[in-house]
Design a protein around this motif. Structure first.
Motif, PDB file in Angstrom:
ATOM      1  N   VAL A 177      -3.711   6.017  -5.494  1.00 35.56           N
ATOM      2  CA  VAL A 177      -4.602   5.671  -4.391  1.00 35.56           C
ATOM      3  C   VAL A 177      -4.464   4.171  -4.176  1.00 35.56           C
ATOM      4  N   ALA A 178      -4.487   3.702  -2.941  1.00 35.18           N
ATOM      5  CA  ALA A 178      -4.397   2.271  -2.664  1.00 35.18           C
ATOM      6  C   ALA A 178      -5.392   1.886  -1.585  1.00 35.18           C
ATOM      7  N   LYS A 179      -6.063   0.762  -1.798  1.00 34.82           N
ATOM      8  CA  LYS A 179      -7.019   0.238  -0.841  1.00 34.82           C
ATOM      9  C   LYS A 179      -6.744  -1.249  -0.620  1.00 34.82           C
ATOM     10  N   GLU A 233       1.215   4.466  -2.762  1.00 37.30           N
ATOM     11  CA  GLU A 233       1.040   5.864  -2.345  1.00 37.30           C
ATOM     12  C   GLU A 233       2.290   6.701  -2.626  1.00 37.30           C
ATOM     13  N   GLU A 234       3.465   6.108  -2.467  1.00 37.71           N
ATOM     14  CA  GLU A 234       4.707   6.828  -2.794  1.00 37.71           C
ATOM     15  C   GLU A 234       4.781   7.175  -4.283  1.00 37.71           C
ATOM     16  N   SER A 241      -9.368  10.248  -8.266  1.00 35.37           N
ATOM     17  CA  SER A 241      -9.935  10.624  -6.964  1.00 35.37           C
ATOM     18  C   SER A 241     -11.199   9.850  -6.610  1.00 35.37           C
ATOM     19  N   ASP A 243     -13.616   6.445  -5.529  1.00 39.46           N
ATOM     20  CA  ASP A 243     -13.595   5.256  -4.679  1.00 39.46           C
ATOM     21  C   ASP A 243     -14.961   4.585  -4.767  1.00 39.46           C
ATOM     22  N   LYS A 278       0.834  -1.204   0.000  1.00 45.52           N
ATOM     23  CA  LYS A 278       0.000   0.000   0.000  1.00 45.52           C
ATOM     24  C   LYS A 278       0.874   1.261   0.000  1.00 45.52           C
ATOM     25  N   GLN A 279       1.946   1.224   0.787  1.00 46.13           N
ATOM     26  CA  GLN A 279       2.828   2.384   0.879  1.00 46.13           C
ATOM     27  C   GLN A 279       3.506   2.679  -0.460  1.00 46.13           C
ATOM     28  N   GLY A 338      -4.540  -0.579  -6.511  1.00 41.33           N
ATOM     29  CA  GLY A 338      -4.040   0.784  -6.653  1.00 41.33           C
ATOM     30  C   GLY A 338      -4.457   1.380  -7.981  1.00 41.33           C
TER      31      GLY A 338
END
Length: 270
Positions: free
Chosen positions: A165-167, A160-161, A179, A181, A156-157, A175
């Motif tokens: 977006v990651a869920k 994001e890096e 914007s 969801d 997930k990180q 990912g």
């Protein structure tokens, strides 16, 4: 999270719409049990609009919209909704992002994919990736040996890096760039297909889910329900459901359906 038996009968009686995740909410151990599918049919036949809200790919969602007793389906964590009209034999496909932008985003996700596979041993690309339109799904326990919580968090990180977006679901880290969801596309689907403004009518909607990527839905719908396996994510979900079932997966979903249908019929659910 209160037991599903604590859902007031008046609340259950007023439900007109039910949204539900698929993996580990409608399914149990990766399979769709007949009782869960039958519950979808019973809800639909009772006049309740039903729609899966899932992280699964466009290819799966096309089939679900056509063949399941549902009003439509929101897929890839809100990338689109599909709704099939049996009378006109036409599929309505609405995407959050344009075709051109999705094509550009898929190229950007290739570098994210390479980095995750290099940095997180044991992670794999989801087997359903070829059928996806908008996101990258990383398998951490569906078809691979389960990864540790720290490894899942690292996947997930990395997303994001890289600006994505990651869920986290119960089986994948998904990912994407954009914007949207589950909630944003559910709002659009409800308005377009059901004629429902969920901001005004959320008291008449129940969402059923099981994992962290359901948090936007849990937080928005005041009568949201989690199947029992949601408890394994306690403390890792940004918003928790109001109610929780006794059973896991599809059998837990049946508990929610039974509560709603019993209230409509003037009975007390077992």
């Amino acid at each position: 999270m209160r037991p599903i038996a604590d859902m007031p009968m008046e609340t259950a009686r007023n439900v007109t719409t039910l949204f539900a995740d698929i993996d580990d909410t409608l399914t149990t151990e990766g399979r769709l049990p007949s009782c869960a599918y039958a519950a979808l049919e019973r809800l639909s036949e009772a006049g309740i609009a039903v729609a899966p809200i899932t992280g699964r790919p466009a290819g799966w969602c096309d089939m679900i919209a056509r063949m399941w007793p549902v009003a439509g389906v929101v897929g890839e964590n809100g990338a689109f909704y599909f709704s099939y009209n049996n009378d006109s034999r036409r599929m309505r496909r609405v995407f959050a992002i344009t075709d051109d932008q999705r094509s550009l985003d898929r190229q950007k996700l290739l570098s994210v994919r390479a980095r995750i596979l290099a940095e997180v041993p044991g992670a794999a690309i989801s087997a359903d990736q070829p059928y996806r339109e908008a996101d990258l799904a990383i398998d951490f326990c569906e078809d691979v040996a389960p990864l540790t919580t720290s490894q899942v968090d690292r996947i997930k990180q990395i997303f994001e890096e890289e600006g994505a977006v990651a869920k986290v679901s119960s089986i994948h880290v998904n990912g994407w760039f954009g914007s949207y969801d589950k909630l944003t596309m559910t709002r659009r689907f409800a308005s377009d297909v059901l004629g429902l403004d969920i901001d005004c009518g959320k008291d008449r909607v129940v969402f059923v889910g099981d994992s962290p990527n359901d948090a936007p839905m849990f937080g928005f719908f005041p009568h949201a329900c989690g199947v029992a396996n949601v408890l394994q994510f306690r403390g890792r979900i940004e918003a928790e459901p109001a109610f929780v079932t006794l059973s896991r997966g599809g059998q837990g979903f049946v508990e929610v359906a039974d509560r709603i249908l019993a209230a409509r019929n003037g009975r007390v659910a077992a």
